[in-house]
Design a protein around this motif. Structure first.
Motif, PDB file in Angstrom:
ATOM      1  N   ARG A 154       1.010   3.999  -3.027  1.00 13.24           N
ATOM      2  CA  ARG A 154       0.667   5.398  -2.734  1.00 13.24           C
ATOM      3  C   ARG A 154       1.853   6.305  -3.082  1.00 13.24           C
ATOM      4  NH1 ARG A 154      -3.797   7.239  -0.918  1.00 13.24           N
ATOM      5  NH2 ARG A 154      -4.514   5.241  -0.120  1.00 13.24           N
ATOM      6  N   GLN A 205      -5.227   4.731  -7.790  1.00 17.39           N
ATOM      7  CA  GLN A 205      -5.247   4.892  -6.339  1.00 17.39           C
ATOM      8  C   GLN A 205      -6.524   5.610  -5.894  1.00 17.39           C
ATOM      9  OE1 GLN A 205      -2.627   4.096  -3.628  1.00 17.39           O
ATOM     10  NE2 GLN A 205      -4.721   4.169  -2.861  1.00 17.39           N
ATOM     11  N   SER A 225       0.831  -1.213   0.000  1.00 16.19           N
ATOM     12  CA  SER A 225       0.000   0.000   0.000  1.00 16.19           C
ATOM     13  C   SER A 225       0.858   1.253   0.000  1.00 16.19           C
ATOM     14  CB  SER A 225      -0.913   0.020   1.227  1.00 16.19           C
ATOM     15  OG  SER A 225      -1.853  -1.007   1.147  1.00 16.19           O
ATOM     16  N   SER A 265       2.020   6.651  -6.770  1.00 18.73           N
ATOM     17  CA  SER A 265       0.938   7.500  -7.277  1.00 18.73           C
ATOM     18  C   SER A 265       1.292   8.991  -7.221  1.00 18.73           C
ATOM     19  CB  SER A 265      -0.365   7.240  -6.510  1.00 18.73           C
ATOM     20  OG  SER A 265      -0.338   7.840  -5.240  1.00 18.73           O
ATOM     21  N   ILE A 268      -5.133   5.185   6.490  1.00 19.30           N
ATOM     22  CA  ILE A 268      -3.980   5.570   5.671  1.00 19.30           C
ATOM     23  C   ILE A 268      -2.847   6.059   6.573  1.00 19.30           C
ATOM     24  CG2 ILE A 268      -3.101   7.220   3.964  1.00 19.30           C
ATOM     25  CD1 ILE A 268      -5.873   7.016   2.604  1.00 19.30           C
ATOM     26  N   ASP A 309      -9.341   4.127  -3.462  1.00 14.87           N
ATOM     27  CA  ASP A 309      -9.739   4.863  -2.258  1.00 14.87           C
ATOM     28  C   ASP A 309     -11.252   5.056  -2.230  1.00 14.87           C
ATOM     29  OD1 ASP A 309      -7.068   5.072  -1.462  1.00 14.87           O
ATOM     30  OD2 ASP A 309      -6.854   7.152  -2.124  1.00 14.87           O
TER      31      ASP A 309
END
Length: 177
Positions: A102, A115, A98, A105, A152, A119
């Motif tokens: 991220r 992403q 993850s 991204s 997150i 989300d």
């Protein structure tokens, strides 16, 4: 045929590499060596690295979002129990992949778009569960967003571990009064 490996082997190896080394580790030869095959095997399944990266993003979305939702739904129970399964599963996940996606991204618009879709899908599922527990839709969406954003943040902490008491507290806050 086995010396070519299958497409799924390449995808699994790519996700492991991405989690361990980041996007810079996504190179054909090192992954082929990891799989014990030649790079010809790669080209049997993918036209180029760009296509492979797109397939990795699809695999990640499927295996880390859609499959997770299906798993929670398959475990059954009421919305509160499904919320518990989602929260405990999310908090117990391996966050390396993850974090790598991220981070990727932030430098690649295509990845940023995927992403954002992931989300939104995760937030929508959380909001659905919260609605099903009795929250009005607007409140469920706001709580779903905040819960996801907290996750997150949690995922960026090395070695973080939520106790059963903390999970119970989180769930009690998410239950409508």
């Amino acid at each position: 045929m086995e010396e070519r490996k299958n497409r799924q082997s390449w995808l699994a190896a790519g996700l492991r590499t991405l989690a361990g080394e980041g996007v810079q580790g996504l190179r054909i030869m090192p992954i082929a060596q990891q799989l014990g095959v030649t790079k010809g095997s790669f080209y049997w399944h993918f036209r180029n690295l760009d296509e492979y990266q797109s397939a990795l993003l699809e695999e990640w979305e499927q295996s880390h979002t859609q499959a997770a939702i299906e798993c929670v739904e398959g475990l059954g129970g009421d919305a509160g129990m499904k919320l518990r399964h989602w929260i405990t599963g999310s908090l117990g996940a391996d966050f390396m992949l993850s974090r790598a996606i991220r981070s990727w991204s932030n430098t690649d618009q295509r990845v940023s778009s995927v992403q954002a879709q992931v989300d939104q899908k995760r937030i929508a599922y959380l909001a659905k569960l919260l609605c099903d527990t009795g929250w009005p839709q607007a409140d469920a969406l706001a709580l779903g967003e905040w819960t996801y954003w907290a996750w997150i943040g949690y995922s960026t902490l090395d070695g973080a571990h939520a106790s059963e008491a903390q999970i119970a507290l989180i769930l009690s806050v998410l239950r409508p009064k």
